[in-house]
Design a protein around this motif. Structure first.
Motif, PDB file in Angstrom:
ATOM      1  N   LEU A  67       3.055   9.090 -35.900  1.00 35.06           N
ATOM      2  CA  LEU A  67       3.808   8.119 -35.868  1.00 35.06           C
ATOM      3  C   LEU A  67       3.657   7.465 -34.184  1.00 35.06           C
ATOM      4  O   LEU A  67       2.800   8.236 -33.209  1.00 35.06           O
ATOM      5  CB  LEU A  67       6.271   8.578 -35.845  1.00 35.06           C
ATOM      6  CG  LEU A  67       5.867   9.271 -36.744  1.00 35.06           C
ATOM      7  CD1 LEU A  67       7.015   9.492 -36.788  1.00 35.06           C
ATOM      8  CD2 LEU A  67       5.607   8.003 -37.645  1.00 35.06           C
TER       9      LEU A  67
ATOM     10  N   GLY B  39       5.592   5.211 -32.425  1.00 31.20           N
ATOM     11  CA  GLY B  39       6.863   4.280 -32.069  1.00 31.20           C
ATOM     12  C   GLY B  39       6.732   5.457 -30.538  1.00 31.20           C
ATOM     13  O   GLY B  39       6.807   6.405 -30.401  1.00 31.20           O
TER      14      GLY B  39
ATOM     15  N   SER C 280      10.443   6.009 -28.273  1.00 29.72           N
ATOM     16  CA  SER C 280      11.629   5.799 -28.610  1.00 29.72           C
ATOM     17  C   SER C 280      12.328   4.530 -27.828  1.00 29.72           C
ATOM     18  O   SER C 280      12.173   5.430 -26.537  1.00 29.72           O
ATOM     19  CB  SER C 280      12.782   7.878 -29.044  1.00 29.72           C
ATOM     20  OG  SER C 280      13.417   7.169 -28.820  1.00 29.72           O
TER      21      SER C 280
ATOM     22  N   MET D  55      11.381   3.462 -35.632  1.00 31.62           N
ATOM     23  CA  MET D  55      11.620   4.725 -35.795  1.00 31.62           C
ATOM     24  C   MET D  55      11.541   5.652 -34.806  1.00 31.62           C
ATOM     25  O   MET D  55      12.791   6.213 -35.399  1.00 31.62           O
ATOM     26  CB  MET D  55      10.295   5.080 -36.793  1.00 31.62           C
ATOM     27  CG  MET D  55      10.315   6.470 -37.229  1.00 31.62           C
ATOM     28  SD  MET D  55      11.199   6.999 -39.006  1.00 31.62           S
ATOM     29  CE  MET D  55       9.919   6.152 -40.404  1.00 31.62           C
TER      30      MET D  55
ATOM     31  N   PRO E 146       7.457  -0.449 -34.693  1.00 37.68           N
ATOM     32  CA  PRO E 146       7.555   1.616 -34.909  1.00 37.68           C
ATOM     33  C   PRO E 146       7.886   1.904 -33.906  1.00 37.68           C
ATOM     34  O   PRO E 146       8.968   3.339 -34.503  1.00 37.68           O
ATOM     35  CB  PRO E 146       5.772   1.482 -34.597  1.00 37.68           C
ATOM     36  CG  PRO E 146       5.445   0.197 -34.490  1.00 37.68           C
ATOM     37  CD  PRO E 146       6.555  -1.061 -34.292  1.00 37.68           C
ATOM     38  N   ASP E 147       8.848   1.148 -33.094  1.00 36.32           N
ATOM     39  CA  ASP E 147      10.254   1.937 -32.264  1.00 36.32           C
ATOM     40  C   ASP E 147      11.006   2.193 -32.478  1.00 36.32           C
ATOM     41  O   ASP E 147      11.766   3.144 -32.190  1.00 36.32           O
ATOM     42  CB  ASP E 147      10.010   0.709 -30.465  1.00 36.32           C
ATOM     43  CG  ASP E 147       8.368   1.274 -29.185  1.00 36.32           C
ATOM     44  OD1 ASP E 147       7.355   1.939 -29.697  1.00 36.32           O
ATOM     45  OD2 ASP E 147       8.401   0.318 -28.889  1.00 36.32           O
TER      46      ASP E 147
ATOM     47  N   GLY F 215       6.998   3.021 -38.670  1.00 33.54           N
ATOM     48  CA  GLY F 215       6.930   3.765 -37.453  1.00 33.54           C
ATOM     49  C   GLY F 215       5.676   3.835 -37.165  1.00 33.54           C
ATOM     50  O   GLY F 215       5.076   4.409 -35.955  1.00 33.54           O
TER      51      GLY F 215
END
Length: 461
Positions: free
Chosen positions: A367, A369, A371, A350, A347-348, A108
């Protein structure tokens, strides 16, 4: 660019377009949903168990390969089914090569945070598997590992069980053994005897292992990371090809004419996993995510909308980083046949999985990412405004220089090692042949340029 071989041209122009039956499903283009729909989906999620999650990462499969994305060169009915029963993303970006992409997916994070060596991940990294384990899931890694460390790393990085190829990043790829026929498979802390897999095919072994894991753990919540060996070189016959019986993998046959059948076989294996879930009554409560790790390789020509498209693996062009992403969550959560045109970075995944599993990632460090969970469930959302990549592959190849850029689906801005900037309209100029000079920018382009430039000054090490 080398001209295609005669056989490649026969393969390219001799394909038969797949007849597509008119779908009776309603196709939607995603837009922010109402709060009432969000409340409805929240109620649906309040069931007795969390959903199972299966992440399938194909090797060297660019955006143009799945038929559902408009290609007519390959048969991908099962990947298409995931899209047609769920959500198809049209703007997902990975890195140009597999190892950097897999780090971003698994942790992520953008590569400048933790990627220092090709194919070697530190055992202290927090991963998708540690995320799911923290939320009570049983975890499995199957297929191509490529994070080094063998048994110790696989467990340290959160996996309870595994059956993999390439458990150690060895300098000579030949010593890793065949990734297809007569495969060198690693399980329970050791390589299986070579004699045990003579005549067998790697993705048959890994798919069977996945199906068995599902059956054994059907009463538990499970997370499966299945990184297929398909469809990486060497391009060679699958068990469904007549030539498979006499093919000796030691000959390292590498004929692009087999790429089509390799795609078809990969899709077949995905179909077997879907069938197993359906047989056990688990399909409705399982999230299936399929993507590719980078663009299709050069010298693989695919037909999209009557146009021949060459793959761009290893390149920072769209052909090297634009990958398919389809997600199915059938239990009344994701509206079937939804098309999502919002930007997605690797990374999104994760961040999205953390929301699906209701996992606490506060101890995972920074992180990167954003969501897309609310986009899957129909709740209100804010789409990612830009996509970023810090690409320093750490390979032994000649193309081993740092490339860093910010983009959306139309414009892209690179920063060079000399702190110069190059700005492109990637819709009109996908091969990035002519950077837009400042004096020729429209007012809107100047605004985008300045915004991207400010982002680049804050990103990176």
């Amino acid at each position: 660019m080398k001209p295609p071989t005669r056989r490649s041209l026969i393969y390219l122009f001799g394909i038969i377009a797949i007849a597509m039956a008119a779908s009776c499903k309603r196709i939607e283009t995603l837009s922010p949903a109402s709060e009432s729909l969000a409340a409805h989906n929240k109620a649906l999620l309040a069931g007795p168990t969390k959903p199972n999650v299966i992440v399938i990462l194909a090797d060297d499969i660019g955006y143009e390969v799945p038929a559902v994305n408009g290609g007519i060169s390959y048969q991908t009915p099962n990947i298409d089914q995931i899209a047609n029963t769920g959500m198809r993303f049209t703007q997902c970006r990975a890195s140009p090569l597999c190892s950097p992409s897999r780090f971003a997916l698994m942790t992520g994070k953008y590569n400048f945070r933790n990627y220092t060596t090709w194919g070697v991940m530190g055992q202290n990294e927090q991963t998708l598997a540690t995320l799911f384990k923290s939320a009570g899931y049983t975890t499995l890694a199957a297929g191509k590992w490529q994070f080094d460390g063998g048994d110790a790393s696989i467990h340290a990085l959160g996996f309870d069980d595994y059956s993999v190829w390439n458990p150690y990043e060895i300098a000579s790829s030949g010593s890793q053994g065949s990734n297809y026929k007569d495969p060198k498979v690693y399980q329970n802390g050791a390589y299986e005897p070579d004699t045990s897999n003579l005549g067998k095919y790697s993705d048959d072994i890994f798919t069977d292992y996945v199906k068995n894991f599902i059956e054994v753990n059907q009463a538990n919540n499970f997370f499966i990371y299945y990184a297929t060996c398909l469809c990486h070189a060497p391009y060679s016959p699958t068990p469904d090809d007549p030539a498979f019986a006499t093919w000796n993998p030691a000959d390292r046959l590498n004929d692009t004419a087999y790429f089509s059948s390799m795609v078809r076989y990969m899709d077949k294996k995905i179909g077997e996993i879907i069938t197993k879930l359906q047989e056990l009554g688990l399909y409705e409560n399982t999230v299936i995510l399929f993507s590719g790790d980078n663009g299709t390789p050069h010298h693989i020509f695919s037909v999209v909308d009557s146009t021949a498209v060459e793959g761009g693996k290893g390149s920072t062009l769209e052909a090297g980083i634009h990958v398919p992403l389809v997600v199915s969550w059938p239990n009344g959560i994701t509206s079937p046949g939804t098309i999502n045109n919002n930007l997605i970075d690797f990374p999104d995944i994760m961040a999205t999985c953390a929301d699906i599993a209701e996992a606490d990632v506060s101890g995972f460090g920074t992180l990167d990412g954003i969501s897309f969970y609310n986009q899957l469930t129909g709740a209100a959302y804010t789409p990612r405004p830009w996509s970023y990549n810090y690409y320093n592959p750490h390979t032994n190849s000649g193309n081993n220089k740092l490339r860093e850029w910010v983009q959306d689906s139309t414009y892209k801005l690179y920063i060079t090692v000399n702190n110069n900037y190059r700005f492109y309209n990637i819709k009109n100029d996908p091969n990035e042949l002519a950077a837009i000079k400042k004096r020729n920018m429209t007012p809107g382009e100047k605004t985008i340029y300045n915004n991207f430039k400010s982002i680049l000054t804050t990103m990176g090490p």
